[in-house]
Write an enzyme that holds these catalytic residues in place. Structure first.
Site, PDB file in Angstrom:
ATOM      1  N   GLY A 117      32.414  25.051 -47.231  1.00  0.00           N
ATOM      2  CA  GLY A 117      33.183  24.716 -48.427  1.00  0.00           C
ATOM      3  C   GLY A 117      34.499  25.466 -48.485  1.00  0.00           C
ATOM      4  O   GLY A 117      34.976  26.008 -47.500  1.00  0.00           O
ATOM      5  N   HIS A 174      40.054  23.382 -46.483  1.00  0.00           N
ATOM      6  CA  HIS A 174      41.500  23.385 -46.301  1.00  0.00           C
ATOM      7  C   HIS A 174      41.856  22.318 -45.255  1.00  0.00           C
ATOM      8  O   HIS A 174      40.961  21.603 -44.756  1.00  0.00           O
ATOM      9  CB  HIS A 174      42.020  24.773 -45.904  1.00  0.00           C
ATOM     10  CG  HIS A 174      41.295  25.384 -44.746  1.00  0.00           C
ATOM     11  ND1 HIS A 174      41.310  24.855 -43.484  1.00  0.00           N
ATOM     12  CD2 HIS A 174      40.497  26.481 -44.678  1.00  0.00           C
ATOM     13  CE1 HIS A 174      40.594  25.594 -42.683  1.00  0.00           C
ATOM     14  NE2 HIS A 174      40.071  26.591 -43.380  1.00  0.00           N
ATOM     15  N   HIS A 210      39.677  21.831 -42.114  1.00  0.00           N
ATOM     16  CA  HIS A 210      38.448  21.030 -42.236  1.00  0.00           C
ATOM     17  C   HIS A 210      38.789  19.531 -42.269  1.00  0.00           C
ATOM     18  O   HIS A 210      38.111  18.713 -41.643  1.00  0.00           O
ATOM     19  CB  HIS A 210      37.711  21.370 -43.539  1.00  0.00           C
ATOM     20  CG  HIS A 210      37.255  22.796 -43.630  1.00  0.00           C
ATOM     21  ND1 HIS A 210      37.869  23.715 -44.446  1.00  0.00           N
ATOM     22  CD2 HIS A 210      36.237  23.447 -43.014  1.00  0.00           C
ATOM     23  CE1 HIS A 210      37.249  24.884 -44.328  1.00  0.00           C
ATOM     24  NE2 HIS A 210      36.267  24.753 -43.467  1.00  0.00           N
ATOM     25  N   GLN A 248      24.557  34.316 -42.203  1.00  0.00           N
ATOM     26  CA  GLN A 248      25.619  34.698 -41.274  1.00  0.00           C
ATOM     27  C   GLN A 248      26.532  35.782 -41.840  1.00  0.00           C
ATOM     28  O   GLN A 248      27.540  36.130 -41.247  1.00  0.00           O
ATOM     29  CB  GLN A 248      26.403  33.479 -40.785  1.00  0.00           C
ATOM     30  CG  GLN A 248      27.238  32.774 -41.820  1.00  0.00           C
ATOM     31  CD  GLN A 248      27.766  31.443 -41.270  1.00  0.00           C
ATOM     32  OE1 GLN A 248      27.041  30.474 -41.129  1.00  0.00           O
ATOM     33  NE2 GLN A 248      29.059  31.391 -40.946  1.00  0.00           N
ATOM     34  N   GLY A 299      36.078  23.731 -35.349  1.00  0.00           N
ATOM     35  CA  GLY A 299      37.469  24.103 -35.102  1.00  0.00           C
ATOM     36  C   GLY A 299      37.579  25.169 -34.016  1.00  0.00           C
ATOM     37  O   GLY A 299      36.754  26.083 -33.937  1.00  0.00           O
TER      38      GLY A 299
HETATM   39  O1  PAF Z   1      32.379  27.581 -39.403  1.00  0.00           O
HETATM   40  C1  PAF Z   1      31.722  27.558 -40.457  1.00  0.00           C
HETATM   41  O2  PAF Z   1      32.222  27.201 -41.526  1.00  0.00           O
HETATM   42  C2  PAF Z   1      30.264  28.001 -40.427  1.00  0.00           C
HETATM   43  O3  PAF Z   1      30.064  29.038 -39.524  1.00  0.00           O
HETATM   44  C3  PAF Z   1      29.285  26.839 -40.146  1.00  0.00           C
HETATM   45  C4  PAF Z   1      29.505  26.256 -38.764  1.00  0.00           C
HETATM   46  C5  PAF Z   1      29.455  25.756 -41.195  1.00  0.00           C
HETATM   47  C6  PAF Z   1      27.847  27.361 -40.215  1.00  0.00           C
HETATM   48  O4  PAF Z   1      27.549  27.902 -41.461  1.00  0.00           O
END
Ligand code: PAF
Length: 277
Positions: free
Chosen positions: A28, A31, A34, A58, A144
């Site tokens: 989320g 920007h 994405h 994470q 990305g």
């Molecule tokens: O790159 C991200 O935004 C995150 O690491 C992902 C791949 C959505 C996993 O939570």
């Protein structure tokens, strides 16, 4: 555009979508980076699914999960405007049911660079991405290049676990002054924001040296380090010139390299990278 939360809703909405299906996983606070992945997915696939889930697994103990920026109404509007078919907003209980104990741990590829600085980070990323892949069942998934090690880890996992999908990597999107787009840029003060393009300048300086014939890993690392240190607001955490597949630091570049770095501006940690090939 349909928005769903539960797994059952996701499965029935996904089953109704024509393939090939492209999937863009996100945390989320979207920007243009994405949206460029969504646009790529739309060019290559008949249907596009996006997930928004701020993955607690994470974040390290010193990384503030609650401070991670969130703006779901704005995200949904951006995805609707971009022509996404389905958005999945899973709950933490869906992704990590009580008693959760099944993790995906990759070995060597998660040890250097970001993995070295953020222990456990890629265990969280790999686990959540595997679960998202299982639930969504995409034909192609989009990531990305800005998160270069994440791309390498996910590609390795897809090979190792035989996920029947293709990983597509979109180029890093940048502001006009070279700063890579990131949800974290919003934490920069005005002075830090003005200083932050030094990452890109350092990468370009190393690229120019490579183009002029420099093949020494140490020389390129020193060049990037000194370029960044010219900026008083920047504090280098690491600079790297590493093998594209193993991510091990290189003495001599013979077959391309990944230049990458993590740099603090105050409390904000920015990363950037560039591929030499
Ligand atoms: O790159 C991200 O935004 C995150 O690491 C992902 C791949 C959505 C996993 O939570």
């Amino acid at each position: 555009m349909k928005t769903v939360t539960t797994l059952a809703e996701l499965r029935s909405a996904r089953a109704a979508l024509p393939g090939p299906l492209g999937f863009v996983p996100t945390m989320g606070y979207l920007h243009a980076g994405h949206i460029s992945l969504v646009e790529l997915a739309k060019q290559q696939c008949k249907s596009v699914v996006v997930s928004i889930f701020v993955n607690p697994a994470q974040f390290g103990p010193n990384e503030d999960l609650s401070a991670y920026p969130r703006d779901i109404p704005r995200d949904l509007q951006m995805l609707q405007d971009a022509g996404v078919d389905l958005v999945w907003l899973p709950t933490p209980e869906t992704m990590y049911p009580p008693g959760f104990q099944t993790w995906i741990d990759l070995e060597e590829i998660t040890q250097p660079l970001e993995g070295g600085m953020r222990p456990g980070h890629f265990r969280g990323v790999a686990t959540v991405v595997a679960k998202l892949f299982n639930a969504v069942g995409p034909d192609k998934a989009y990531f990305g290049q800005k998160d270069a090690q994440q791309v390498a880890v996910i590609k390795r996992m897809v090979l190792d676990l035989n996920f029947p999908l293709e990983i597509i990597v979109g180029p890093t999107q940048r502001e006009a002054d070279g700063l890579a787009l990131s949800s974290r840029n919003k934490y920069l003060s005005e002075a830090e924001r003005a200083a932050a393009p030094v990452l890109h300048r350092a990468l370009l300086a190393a690229q120019a040296a490579y183009a002029a014939g420099e093949r020494g890993g140490a020389a390129l690392r020193a060049l990037m380090q000194s370029a960044i240190e010219h900026e008083p607001l920047a504090r280098v955490q690491y600079v790297s010139c590493a093998d594209l597949l193993t991510l091990h630091e290189l003495d001599t570049i013979t077959n391309g390299a990944l230049l990458s770095m993590a740099v603090y501006f105050g409390k904000t940690r920015l990363i950037d990278n560039l591929i030499l090939d």
